[in-house]
Motif scaffolding. Structure first.
Motif, PDB file in Angstrom:
ATOM      1  N   HIS A 858       0.775  -1.137   0.123  1.00  0.00           N
ATOM      2  CA  HIS A 858       0.025   0.040   0.193  1.00  0.00           C
ATOM      3  C   HIS A 858       0.944   1.323   0.071  1.00  0.00           C
ATOM      4  CE1 HIS A 858      -3.213  -2.706   1.490  1.00  0.00           C
ATOM      5  NE2 HIS A 858      -4.034  -2.101   0.722  1.00  0.00           N
ATOM      6  N   ALA A 859       2.076   1.378   0.710  1.00  0.00           N
ATOM      7  CA  ALA A 859       2.857   2.461   0.780  1.00  0.00           C
ATOM      8  C   ALA A 859       3.525   2.642  -0.828  1.00  0.00           C
ATOM      9  CB  ALA A 859       3.885   2.249   1.711  1.00  0.00           C
ATOM     10  N   ALA A 860       3.814   1.626  -1.459  1.00  0.00           N
ATOM     11  CA  ALA A 860       4.574   1.668  -2.670  1.00  0.00           C
ATOM     12  C   ALA A 860       3.261   2.309  -3.587  1.00  0.00           C
ATOM     13  CB  ALA A 860       4.852   0.360  -3.062  1.00  0.00           C
ATOM     14  N   LEU A 861       2.114   1.627  -3.594  1.00  0.00           N
ATOM     15  CA  LEU A 861       1.139   2.304  -4.531  1.00  0.00           C
ATOM     16  C   LEU A 861       0.883   3.902  -4.205  1.00  0.00           C
ATOM     17  CD1 LEU A 861      -1.504  -0.682  -4.538  1.00  0.00           C
ATOM     18  CD2 LEU A 861       0.180   0.097  -6.273  1.00  0.00           C
ATOM     19  N   ALA A 867       3.723  10.631  -6.959  1.00  0.00           N
ATOM     20  CA  ALA A 867       4.704  10.948  -7.784  1.00  0.00           C
ATOM     21  C   ALA A 867       4.473  11.708  -9.180  1.00  0.00           C
ATOM     22  CB  ALA A 867       5.717   9.823  -7.961  1.00  0.00           C
ATOM     23  N   ALA A 868       5.271  12.558  -9.444  1.00  0.00           N
ATOM     24  CA  ALA A 868       4.984  13.346 -10.663  1.00  0.00           C
ATOM     25  C   ALA A 868       5.216  12.523 -11.870  1.00  0.00           C
ATOM     26  CB  ALA A 868       5.820  14.540 -10.876  1.00  0.00           C
ATOM     27  N   PRO A 869       4.528  12.542 -12.867  1.00  0.00           N
ATOM     28  CA  PRO A 869       4.744  11.711 -14.136  1.00  0.00           C
ATOM     29  C   PRO A 869       6.173  11.539 -14.618  1.00  0.00           C
ATOM     30  CG  PRO A 869       2.760  13.209 -14.254  1.00  0.00           C
ATOM     31  CD  PRO A 869       3.498  13.743 -13.112  1.00  0.00           C
ATOM     32  N   GLY A 870       6.549  10.407 -14.760  1.00  0.00           N
ATOM     33  CA  GLY A 870       7.756  10.358 -15.350  1.00  0.00           C
ATOM     34  C   GLY A 870       8.913  10.154 -14.158  1.00  0.00           C
ATOM     35  N   ALA A 871       8.737  10.553 -12.735  1.00  0.00           N
ATOM     36  CA  ALA A 871       9.476  10.572 -11.992  1.00  0.00           C
ATOM     37  C   ALA A 871      10.152   9.283 -11.319  1.00  0.00           C
ATOM     38  CB  ALA A 871       8.944  11.452 -10.795  1.00  0.00           C
ATOM     39  N   VAL A 872       9.166   8.204 -11.541  1.00  0.00           N
ATOM     40  CA  VAL A 872       9.688   6.817 -11.194  1.00  0.00           C
ATOM     41  C   VAL A 872       9.600   6.073 -12.414  1.00  0.00           C
ATOM     42  CG1 VAL A 872       8.937   4.764 -10.195  1.00  0.00           C
ATOM     43  CG2 VAL A 872       8.227   6.667  -9.166  1.00  0.00           C
ATOM     44  N   VAL A 873      11.110   5.697 -12.737  1.00  0.00           N
ATOM     45  CA  VAL A 873      11.599   5.003 -14.229  1.00  0.00           C
ATOM     46  C   VAL A 873      11.397   3.487 -14.049  1.00  0.00           C
ATOM     47  CG1 VAL A 873      12.644   6.883 -14.769  1.00  0.00           C
ATOM     48  CG2 VAL A 873      14.086   5.097 -13.532  1.00  0.00           C
ATOM     49  N   LEU A 874      11.292   2.836 -12.599  1.00  0.00           N
ATOM     50  CA  LEU A 874      11.371   1.399 -12.500  1.00  0.00           C
ATOM     51  C   LEU A 874      10.744   0.905 -11.262  1.00  0.00           C
ATOM     52  CD1 LEU A 874      12.689  -1.224 -13.461  1.00  0.00           C
ATOM     53  CD2 LEU A 874      14.724  -0.576 -12.080  1.00  0.00           C
ATOM     54  N   ALA A 875      10.195   0.022 -11.322  1.00  0.00           N
ATOM     55  CA  ALA A 875       9.855  -0.800 -10.084  1.00  0.00           C
ATOM     56  C   ALA A 875      10.404  -2.102  -9.740  1.00  0.00           C
ATOM     57  CB  ALA A 875       8.230  -0.678  -9.890  1.00  0.00           C
ATOM     58  N   VAL A 890       2.065  -5.041  -8.712  1.00  0.00           N
ATOM     59  CA  VAL A 890       2.147  -5.118 -10.350  1.00  0.00           C
ATOM     60  C   VAL A 890       1.201  -4.802 -10.763  1.00  0.00           C
ATOM     61  CG1 VAL A 890       3.354  -6.049 -12.172  1.00  0.00           C
ATOM     62  CG2 VAL A 890       4.402  -6.467  -9.813  1.00  0.00           C
ATOM     63  N   ARG A 891       0.042  -5.444 -10.765  1.00  0.00           N
ATOM     64  CA  ARG A 891      -1.231  -5.094 -11.670  1.00  0.00           C
ATOM     65  C   ARG A 891      -1.885  -3.730 -11.135  1.00  0.00           C
ATOM     66  NH1 ARG A 891      -2.466 -10.049  -9.023  1.00  0.00           N
ATOM     67  NH2 ARG A 891      -2.028 -11.840 -10.195  1.00  0.00           N
ATOM     68  N   ASP A 892      -1.680  -3.147  -9.802  1.00  0.00           N
ATOM     69  CA  ASP A 892      -2.310  -1.751  -9.470  1.00  0.00           C
ATOM     70  C   ASP A 892      -1.285  -0.954  -9.992  1.00  0.00           C
ATOM     71  OD1 ASP A 892      -4.398  -2.961  -8.201  1.00  0.00           O
ATOM     72  OD2 ASP A 892      -3.482  -2.744  -6.293  1.00  0.00           O
ATOM     73  N   LEU A 893       0.116  -1.145 -10.185  1.00  0.00           N
ATOM     74  CA  LEU A 893       1.032   0.016 -10.792  1.00  0.00           C
ATOM     75  C   LEU A 893       0.680   0.149 -12.257  1.00  0.00           C
ATOM     76  CD1 LEU A 893       4.412  -1.158  -8.950  1.00  0.00           C
ATOM     77  CD2 LEU A 893       3.103   0.993  -8.736  1.00  0.00           C
ATOM     78  N   ALA A 894       0.257  -1.232 -12.919  1.00  0.00           N
ATOM     79  CA  ALA A 894       0.071  -1.061 -14.395  1.00  0.00           C
ATOM     80  C   ALA A 894      -1.118  -0.127 -14.393  1.00  0.00           C
ATOM     81  CB  ALA A 894      -0.230  -2.327 -14.897  1.00  0.00           C
ATOM     82  N   GLU A 895      -1.985   0.100 -13.629  1.00  0.00           N
ATOM     83  CA  GLU A 895      -3.183   1.211 -13.770  1.00  0.00           C
ATOM     84  C   GLU A 895      -2.814   2.570 -13.498  1.00  0.00           C
ATOM     85  OE1 GLU A 895      -6.317  -0.121 -11.239  1.00  0.00           O
ATOM     86  OE2 GLU A 895      -6.704  -2.138 -12.251  1.00  0.00           O
ATOM     87  N   ALA A 921       6.725  -7.089 -22.389  1.00  0.00           N
ATOM     88  CA  ALA A 921       8.046  -6.719 -22.607  1.00  0.00           C
ATOM     89  C   ALA A 921       8.635  -5.684 -21.606  1.00  0.00           C
ATOM     90  CB  ALA A 921       8.080  -5.974 -24.120  1.00  0.00           C
ATOM     91  N   ARG A 922       7.624  -5.212 -20.654  1.00  0.00           N
ATOM     92  CA  ARG A 922       8.081  -4.293 -19.477  1.00  0.00           C
ATOM     93  C   ARG A 922       8.180  -4.884 -18.354  1.00  0.00           C
ATOM     94  NH1 ARG A 922       4.398  -2.700 -16.089  1.00  0.00           N
ATOM     95  NH2 ARG A 922       2.159  -3.383 -16.252  1.00  0.00           N
ATOM     96  N   ILE A 923       7.955  -6.253 -18.153  1.00  0.00           N
ATOM     97  CA  ILE A 923       8.156  -7.165 -17.049  1.00  0.00           C
ATOM     98  C   ILE A 923       9.212  -8.040 -17.029  1.00  0.00           C
ATOM     99  CG2 ILE A 923       7.134  -8.393 -15.350  1.00  0.00           C
ATOM    100  CD1 ILE A 923       4.512  -6.910 -15.878  1.00  0.00           C
TER     101      ILE A 923
END
Length: 949
Positions: A858-861, A867-875, A890-895, A921-923
């Motif tokens: 929950h803290a990660a989500l 976060a601002a758009p594009g600030a996080v480049v990888l999880a 991972v599913r919630d991050l995709a949304e 390709a992104r995982i």
């Protein structure tokens, strides 16, 4: 009577009649008048004949009645009548003498005298009483006039000296009179007001004041507290405020003759009201902008304001004018203790602080730290409570995870301790002197290290393997490529770690007693082994952090004495943090050059193993720091310390050929630096790591050096110039900013963190980065690096060169900073195991990423949403999380971010995840335990340009 002088001819007469005389004086005066009257009568009797009583006695009787009063007048009347009667008797006896008057004529004259005397007496009595009544009335009138004059004088003084302005207008609305206060208000002398109207004197204010005057004349009403604002001719540019009241002044016929005006200037009050309104507006804007929930309450604890964060979290918006108290959202288990603590704070006025759970809009509960402090008025009474609730769910979750880890460690240590109980009992029985007791203490400390090591393996085998592999890899990166044998040993160690399960029993078979003689020592391993003991000794209020250098040299030292030295320093640090804080133990390789060693006795230039112990405590004054190593010197009470702790540390380090120093400032904490001689290994000289060569650099650069120590600044500037760089220098932040204003555009800012008065190095760096976005920054300080980074004074990626440093270290560090790759962006690392997170974070930061760690899904989500758009480049997401599965994260991050690359780490095998995520390709999927090579391959699969090592 008041004794005043009467005017005119009647004045003396009235004064004689009305003046109060003492009885003796009146009797004397009457006796004298009677004697004089009878004397004159008998002296002129024959000539005056029968007219003597009327000519002499009656005037004297009248005078005595008026002057001496009715009683004395009556006595005088009787005396005169008796005397004259006796005279007539004597005359009757001689009536036969020739020429004597007839007896009947004499008797008629006596009777006439008696009646005349009585009439005169009565007239005198009446006249005296009337005169005295008239005089009493006059005296009362005089007193009334005097009182009226005093009243008028008092009113005049009040009018002239009153702190408010007064003015009186006639029925034509012209000034009749004003006081000095009003004249000062409008800047027009008092004498210029009478006979003139408001429109003539104060045209700016006439339209506001004249209607009130007219209304009072027409209706006779009293008009109070009318606010008027404007400027006066004396100060047309100054806008002022007044409070005006009108009242009628009536004559005896009850008609309105004048209109009175009372003026009070309220310019300062209006300004204070505006300032208060602006202050309240700023407070509300600040409270609404804060990321935490803010509230206020009355002195009795009833809430009257909650900021917008409350509505966002609770999902409830009360009706206007109503509030939902913060404690209505408490968890049922936390409600009673929290309310009891809140009631105790309300009763005592002490600040309120409580950890509790609050209900969110979704119905779930999150942990918050609720605090409130009172604000008191000038009399010391509580005027209001200001409170906040800060979300600490992640901290509580991490704390619970750490507690579970500690419980497991304690359980395993207890089992091991039970096996050693019999041996320890025998050892205690054999102790005969103090040396054996000290040996037993050292042995117990070693057993703590064994318990820590074995407990970590038993708790989470895969995670511990990841830590071991990561640290071995970090050591490989820090060993010279020419040290082939050392790199082969490290490679064997990494391969052996993969089969570490087979070595568990060997690890449990470590010797229970170690020799006390100096021996080769790995300081990193020693500090790691002390971690559990330190946390137990320092208590829960002190957080212990260890930052261990990769590729750390070994030293030949008494293992147990070094443990005691670090423990001594840790206990001293705990005592300097009575309210809790952080203790940081850091290790590093260090080189002390000739310039540094020149002023230090018995210290040779060369390579040293450094151990830094830093705290966030109260710090030391310069006087205390200078005497800290003296035997028996202590700042504690007589029963709280012997003063031998730091002196023992100093003697031990000095006897070992090392050096110890203290860097401390009041309120900034303390760092104690131990420098221990490096153990010269038996490996060939050509395999030793090559030292940086002075002057080596990637390219010439423009460098701005900011250092307040003139000698150190000169040495630094000369060294960098010898290395081929263009160098500008400044003694403080102000001088550095002047250089930038003059057109200086450096590639690198090299600044001390503490610069004396004014702006410090960190603030200077922020200002320079604001002006030159691409500039690189290198800090220097006498504090240990992690005492600054992990205490929040510098960012985690800040470049730092600690003092003392050699010239070669300076040139090499500048080269590294100039060649440092650009930041790749932020990686969201979702991992609940601190050790695994530490290793993964180090690998990612080595490749240029910033890393944000979240221990719960929950803290990660929440971080990803904020976060601002594009600030996080990888999880990088672990599957096994405390609150939810990693694949769900991972599913919630995709949304939230559909294009975000994700690495999924799992210790259960990747086959279960291949079906859902294998074709994306992104995982990338990664098994645990993993090493740096595995993580780099995953990064390369996702398209990141990461070189192989």
């Amino acid at each position: 009577m008041d004794g005043s002088v009467h005017p005119g001819l009647a004045g003396p007469f009235l004064t004689i009649i009305t003046q109060q005389r003492p009885p003796a004086w009146r009797l004397g005066f009457a006796a004298l008048a009677l004697v004089a009257a009878f004397g004159l009568r008998y002296a002129f009797g024959p000539e005056l004949g029968e007219f003597a009583p009327f000519v002499i006695h009656i005037p004297v009787l009248f005078m005595l009645t008026l002057v001496c009063g009715a009683r004395i007048g009556l006595v005088a009347l009787l005396v005169f009548v008796a005397g004259d009667g006796m005279l007539h008797v004597s005359r009757d006896a001689s009536a036969l003498a020739p020429g004597a008057p007839e007896p009947h004529v004499a008797r008629a004259a006596f009777a006439s005298f008696a009646l005349g005397s009585l009439a005169t007496f009565l007239t005198g009595v009446g006249l005296g009483a009337g005169v005295r009544r008239i005089e009493a009335a006059r005296a009362r009138l005089h007193s009334a006039v005097a009182a009226q004059h005093a009243t008028v004088a008092t009113l005049e003084a009040l009018l002239d000296h009153a702190p408010v302005g007064f003015a009186f207008f006639d029925r034509h609305l012209r000034f009749v009179r004003v006081n000095e206060t009003l004249a000062r208000m409008n800047g027009i002398p008092v004498a210029e007001h009478p006979g003139r109207s408001m429109a003539e004197l104060l045209p700016q204010l006439a339209a506001a004041i004249t209607p009130g005057l007219s209304r009072v004349i027409e209706t006779g009403a009293v008009i109070a507290d009318v606010e008027v604002e404007g400027a006066t001719p004396a100060a047309p540019a100054v806008w002022r405020h007044w409070l005006v009241s009108y009242f009628p002044v009536r004559t005896q016929g009850e008609s309105i003759g004048l209109v009175g005006l009372i003026v009070v200037e309220i310019t300062e009050r209006k300004k204070a009201e505006r300032d208060l309104a602006e202050s309240e507006q700023r407070y509300r804007l600040l409270a609404e902008a804060l990321p935490k929930m803010v509230w206020t309450s009355t002195p009795d604890g009833h809430g009257d304001y909650y900021n917008r964060r409350w509505a966002e979290f609770t999902g409830e918006t009360p009706e206007p004018g109503q509030v939902r108290e913060w404690h209505t959202f408490l968890h049922p288990d936390d409600s009673a203790p929290a309310l009891d603590a809140w009631a105790a704070s309300l009763g005592s006025g002490a600040p309120f602080s409580r950890e509790c759970r609050l209900r969110s809009a979704a119905g779930s509960y999150r942990w918050f730290l609720c605090r409130a402090v009172p604000v008191r008025d000038a009399n010391g009474r509580i005027d209001r409570w200001y409170g906040s609730c800060t979300d600490i769910s992640e901290i509580v979750a991490a704390r619970e995870a750490l507690a579970r880890t500690n419980e497991d460690l304690e359980r395993l240590a207890a089992a091991r301790t039970a096996e050693l109980a019999t041996t320890n009992l025998l050892l205690k029985q054999e102790m005969e002197d103090r040396l054996k007791a000290e040996a037993q203490l050292r042995q117990a400390q070693k057993m703590e290290a064994v318990g820590q090591l074995t407990g970590g393996i038993a708790h989470d085998f895969n995670n511990l393997l990841t830590v071991i592999i990561g640290n071995l890899e970090a050591a490989e990166r820090r060993v010279s490529p020419n040290a082939v044998e050392i790199r082969r040993f490290l490679d064997y160690g990494r391969q052996g770690a993969l089969r570490a399960a087979t070595l568990t029993q060997r690890l449990l078979a470590f010797s229970r007693r170690q020799p006390l003689d100096p021996r080769p020592t790995d300081v990193n391993r020693l500090v790691t082994g002390m971690s559990h003991m330190l946390r137990s000794a320092l208590g829960e209020r002190v957080m212990v952090e260890t930052v261990l250098a990769g590729g750390l040299w070994r030293t030949e030292i008494d293992h147990n004495q070094l443990e005691n030295a670090i423990l001594n320093l840790a206990v001293n640090a705990r005592d300097a943090m009575p309210d809790g804080g952080k203790l940081t133990i850091e290790t590093a390789n260090a080189y002390l050059d000739e310039a540094y060693c020149a002023d230090l006795e018995d210290l040779l230039p060369g390579q040293y193993v450094a151990a830094f112990v830093s705290d966030t405590g109260t710090g030391m004054t310069e006087e205390v720091r200078a005497r800290a190593f003296e035997p028996f010197f202590t700042t504690k009470g007589p029963r709280d310390g012997t003063g031998l702790g730091l002196s023992q540390v100093y003697g031990f380090v000095k006897q070992s050929g090392g050096h110890v120093m203290i860097y401390s400032e009041r309120g900034e904490g303390t760092t104690v630096k131990l420098y221990l001689p490096r153990l010269e290994e038996t490996a060939p000289a050509e395999n030793a790591p090559a030292r940086p060569q002075r002057g080596a650099h990637a390219r010439p650069a423009s460098i701005l050096v900011v250092e307040d120590d003139a000698q150190l600044r000169a040495l630094t500037t000369a060294t960098l110039r010898d290395a081929g760089h263009h160098v500008a220098e400044a003694a403080d932040a102000a001088a550095a900013l002047v250089l930038l204003d003059q057109g200086e555009t450096p590639d690198l800012l090299f600044t001390d963190i503490r610069l004396g008065e004014g702006m410090d190095g960190r603030a200077l760096a922020e200002e320079v980065k604001r002006r030159l976005a691409n500039i690189r920054v290198l800090f220097t300080t006498a504090y240990a690096r992690n005492a600054l980074v992990h205490h929040g004074r510098l960012g985690p990626r800040a470049q730092l060169l600690t003092k003392p440093f050699s010239q070669g270290e300076l040139v090499e560090k500048v080269k590294d900073v100039l060649e440092e790759p650009a930041n790749r962006g932020t990686v969201l690392l979702v991992e609940d195991e601190p050790f695994v997170a530490l290793v993964a974070r180090q690998i990612l930061e080595d490749h240029g990423f910033d890393v944000t760690v979240a221990s719960h899904g929950h803290a990660a989500l929440a971080h990803a949403r904020a976060a601002a758009p594009g600030a996080v480049v990888l999880a990088v997401v672990d599957v096994g999380l405390p609150d939810m599965r990693g694949d769900a994260v991972v599913r919630d991050l995709a949304e939230i971010a559909p294009d975000l690359p994700v690495i999924i780490a799992t210790g259960y095998g990747t086959s279960d995840l291949e079906g859902e995520f294998g074709g994306s390709a992104r995982i990338a999927l990664m098994g645990k335990p993993y090493d740096g090579a595995t993580l780099r391959r995953a990064l390369q699969k996702l398209g990141f340009d990461v070189p192989d090592e």
